[in-house]
Design a protein around this motif. Structure first.
Motif, PDB file in Angstrom:
ATOM      1  N   CYS A   3       0.854  -1.187   0.000  1.00  0.00           N
ATOM      2  CA  CYS A   3       0.000   0.000   0.000  1.00  0.00           C
ATOM      3  C   CYS A   3       0.886   1.232   0.000  1.00  0.00           C
ATOM      4  N   THR A   4       0.347   2.323  -0.485  1.00  0.00           N
ATOM      5  CA  THR A   4       1.070   3.588  -0.514  1.00  0.00           C
ATOM      6  C   THR A   4       0.688   4.395   0.718  1.00  0.00           C
ATOM      7  N   PRO A   5       1.658   4.878   1.501  1.00  0.00           N
ATOM      8  CA  PRO A   5       1.329   5.656   2.697  1.00  0.00           C
ATOM      9  C   PRO A   5       0.494   6.888   2.361  1.00  0.00           C
ATOM     10  N   CYS A   6      -0.409   7.208   3.229  1.00  0.00           N
ATOM     11  CA  CYS A   6      -1.241   8.390   3.042  1.00  0.00           C
ATOM     12  C   CYS A   6      -0.402   9.655   3.251  1.00  0.00           C
ATOM     13  N   ALA A   7      -0.899  10.759   2.727  1.00  0.00           N
ATOM     14  CA  ALA A   7      -0.218  12.039   2.913  1.00  0.00           C
ATOM     15  C   ALA A   7      -0.068  12.318   4.406  1.00  0.00           C
ATOM     16  N   GLY A   8       1.122  12.726   4.801  1.00  0.00           N
ATOM     17  CA  GLY A   8       1.375  13.026   6.207  1.00  0.00           C
ATOM     18  C   GLY A   8       1.818  11.827   7.015  1.00  0.00           C
ATOM     19  N   ALA A   9       1.819  10.623   6.413  1.00  0.00           N
ATOM     20  CA  ALA A   9       2.254   9.433   7.137  1.00  0.00           C
ATOM     21  C   ALA A   9       3.761   9.483   7.361  1.00  0.00           C
ATOM     22  N   THR A  10       4.217   8.761   8.369  1.00  0.00           N
ATOM     23  CA  THR A  10       5.646   8.698   8.646  1.00  0.00           C
ATOM     24  C   THR A  10       6.382   8.100   7.452  1.00  0.00           C
ATOM     25  N   PRO A  11       7.445   8.730   6.985  1.00  0.00           N
ATOM     26  CA  PRO A  11       8.199   8.170   5.859  1.00  0.00           C
ATOM     27  C   PRO A  11       8.904   6.886   6.291  1.00  0.00           C
ATOM     28  N   PRO A  12       9.409   6.124   5.325  1.00  0.00           N
ATOM     29  CA  PRO A  12      10.117   4.895   5.685  1.00  0.00           C
ATOM     30  C   PRO A  12      11.300   5.191   6.601  1.00  0.00           C
ATOM     31  N   LEU A  13      11.366   4.499   7.734  1.00  0.00           N
ATOM     32  CA  LEU A  13      12.466   4.663   8.667  1.00  0.00           C
ATOM     33  C   LEU A  13      13.305   3.391   8.701  1.00  0.00           C
ATOM     34  N   ALA A  14      14.480   3.480   9.294  1.00  0.00           N
ATOM     35  CA  ALA A  14      15.462   2.406   9.222  1.00  0.00           C
ATOM     36  C   ALA A  14      14.929   1.034   9.639  1.00  0.00           C
ATOM     37  N   PRO A  15      14.196   0.901  10.750  1.00  0.00           N
ATOM     38  CA  PRO A  15      13.779  -0.455  11.143  1.00  0.00           C
ATOM     39  C   PRO A  15      12.900  -1.141  10.107  1.00  0.00           C
ATOM     40  N   ARG A  16      11.929  -0.404   9.565  1.00  0.00           N
ATOM     41  CA  ARG A  16      11.000  -1.000   8.613  1.00  0.00           C
ATOM     42  C   ARG A  16      11.684  -1.317   7.279  1.00  0.00           C
ATOM     43  N   VAL A  17      12.513  -0.406   6.813  1.00  0.00           N
ATOM     44  CA  VAL A  17      13.237  -0.635   5.561  1.00  0.00           C
ATOM     45  C   VAL A  17      14.174  -1.826   5.703  1.00  0.00           C
ATOM     46  N   THR A  18      14.891  -1.890   6.822  1.00  0.00           N
ATOM     47  CA  THR A  18      15.823  -2.988   7.038  1.00  0.00           C
ATOM     48  C   THR A  18      15.086  -4.312   7.175  1.00  0.00           C
ATOM     49  N   ALA A  19      13.925  -4.294   7.831  1.00  0.00           N
ATOM     50  CA  ALA A  19      13.133  -5.524   7.971  1.00  0.00           C
ATOM     51  C   ALA A  19      12.684  -6.040   6.609  1.00  0.00           C
ATOM     52  N   ALA A  20      12.243  -5.141   5.736  1.00  0.00           N
ATOM     53  CA  ALA A  20      11.826  -5.548   4.386  1.00  0.00           C
ATOM     54  C   ALA A  20      13.015  -6.095   3.602  1.00  0.00           C
ATOM     55  N   ALA A  21      14.171  -5.448   3.735  1.00  0.00           N
ATOM     56  CA  ALA A  21      15.369  -5.925   3.048  1.00  0.00           C
ATOM     57  C   ALA A  21      15.758  -7.313   3.536  1.00  0.00           C
ATOM     58  N   ALA A  22      15.626  -7.539   4.838  1.00  0.00           N
ATOM     59  CA  ALA A  22      15.957  -8.854   5.389  1.00  0.00           C
ATOM     60  C   ALA A  22      15.039  -9.929   4.812  1.00  0.00           C
ATOM     61  N   LEU A  23      13.764  -9.606   4.638  1.00  0.00           N
ATOM     62  CA  LEU A  23      12.837 -10.562   4.039  1.00  0.00           C
ATOM     63  C   LEU A  23      13.211 -10.841   2.585  1.00  0.00           C
ATOM     64  N   GLN A  24      13.580  -9.792   1.843  1.00  0.00           N
ATOM     65  CA  GLN A  24      14.009  -9.997   0.465  1.00  0.00           C
ATOM     66  C   GLN A  24      15.242 -10.900   0.405  1.00  0.00           C
ATOM     67  N   ALA A  25      16.223 -10.630   1.253  1.00  0.00           N
ATOM     68  CA  ALA A  25      17.436 -11.440   1.270  1.00  0.00           C
ATOM     69  C   ALA A  25      17.129 -12.880   1.659  1.00  0.00           C
ATOM     70  N   ASP A  26      16.215 -13.064   2.588  1.00  0.00           N
ATOM     71  CA  ASP A  26      15.852 -14.408   3.033  1.00  0.00           C
ATOM     72  C   ASP A  26      15.221 -15.211   1.896  1.00  0.00           C
ATOM     73  N   VAL A  27      14.389 -14.553   1.084  1.00  0.00           N
ATOM     74  CA  VAL A  27      13.796 -15.218  -0.071  1.00  0.00           C
ATOM     75  C   VAL A  27      14.889 -15.694  -1.019  1.00  0.00           C
ATOM     76  N   VAL A  28      15.856 -14.826  -1.297  1.00  0.00           N
ATOM     77  CA  VAL A  28      16.933 -15.173  -2.222  1.00  0.00           C
ATOM     78  C   VAL A  28      17.754 -16.346  -1.682  1.00  0.00           C
ATOM     79  N   VAL A  29      18.115 -16.290  -0.414  1.00  0.00           N
ATOM     80  CA  VAL A  29      18.889 -17.388   0.174  1.00  0.00           C
ATOM     81  C   VAL A  29      18.089 -18.686   0.123  1.00  0.00           C
ATOM     82  N   GLY A  30      16.778 -18.594   0.345  1.00  0.00           N
ATOM     83  CA  GLY A  30      15.936 -19.780   0.250  1.00  0.00           C
ATOM     84  C   GLY A  30      15.966 -20.392  -1.135  1.00  0.00           C
ATOM     85  N   TRP A  31      15.903 -19.549  -2.159  1.00  0.00           N
ATOM     86  CA  TRP A  31      16.012 -20.048  -3.528  1.00  0.00           C
ATOM     87  C   TRP A  31      17.348 -20.742  -3.755  1.00  0.00           C
TER      88      TRP A  31
END
Length: 201
Positions: free
Chosen positions: A163-191
């Motif tokens: 989903c796209t954040p609504c206007a005025g929503a908190t921008p992406p911060l380090a914990p959430r971005v890093t968590a998403a990156a970790a999930l992406q990396a985990d998918v690749v390692v699984g493959w």
């Protein structure tokens, strides 16, 4: 020096060492994905991004103040070599057009899509899937606190809140971005090691 857990099966170790992964976009997602894949023992990374590090990036990207103004691909390549000098790194400090992606991804186990622009993101994913590559992409990483999903769509896996954040929503911060990156990396390692990640659509 070995970067593999001593009890990792030899077949999985060999697959990781032989793997080659293309990462397109080296911001908060792609740069973290690359670092995680390096620490997981992936043998070769192809790093593609035309952008330079900006001071505003440092809040959520793994660069340092001395990298500001430098090409992200070059700065990240140096960080990876400090982590694992023996790994292979190919730097592509330029914009990746969709029609160029199959050539850059030749020989790769997977493609990581980590760009910001929605139109470019869609075009790159479409080109990679059409060329027969497995692709892990990210969608709608913004705000804080909400759950992140991993969804499988054939050769494409999408990580994010979709989903796209609504206007005025908190921008992406380090914990959430890093968590998403970790999930992406985990998918690749699984493959790579043969344990697919994600849920069926």
């Amino acid at each position: 020096m070995s970067w593999m857990p001593p009890d990792l099966p030899s077949a999985a170790r060999a697959r990781l060492e032989a793997a080659r992964v293309l990462v397109v976009g080296l911001g908060g997602l792609g740069a973290h994905v690359a670092l995680l894949l390096a620490r997981s023992g992936v043998g070769h990374l192809v790093l593609a991004d035309a952008d330079r590090v900006e001071a505003a990036n440092l809040s959520r990207q793994p660069y340092f103040p001395e990298h500001v103004g430098r090409l992200k691909a070059v700065a990240l390549g140096e960080l990876l070599q400090r982590i694992r000098p023996q790994m292979g790194v190919t730097l592509v400090p330029q914009f990746v057009a969709p029609d160029a992606l199959p050539r850059l991804a030749a020989g790769c186990t997977a493609v990581v899509e980590a760009v910001d622009d929605a139109a470019t993101k869609a075009a790159l994913v479409e080109a990679a899937v059409a060329a027969g590559f497995r692709v892990v992409s990210a969608s709608g990483i913004g705000g804080v606190g909400a759950g992140l999903a991993v969804r499988r769509l054939g050769r494409l896996v999408v990580v994010g809140d979709e989903c796209t954040p609504c206007a005025g929503a908190t921008p992406p911060l380090a914990p959430r971005v890093t968590a998403a990156a970790a999930l992406q990396a985990d998918v690749v390692v699984g493959w790579i090691v043969g344990n697919d990640s994600g849920t069926e659509d």
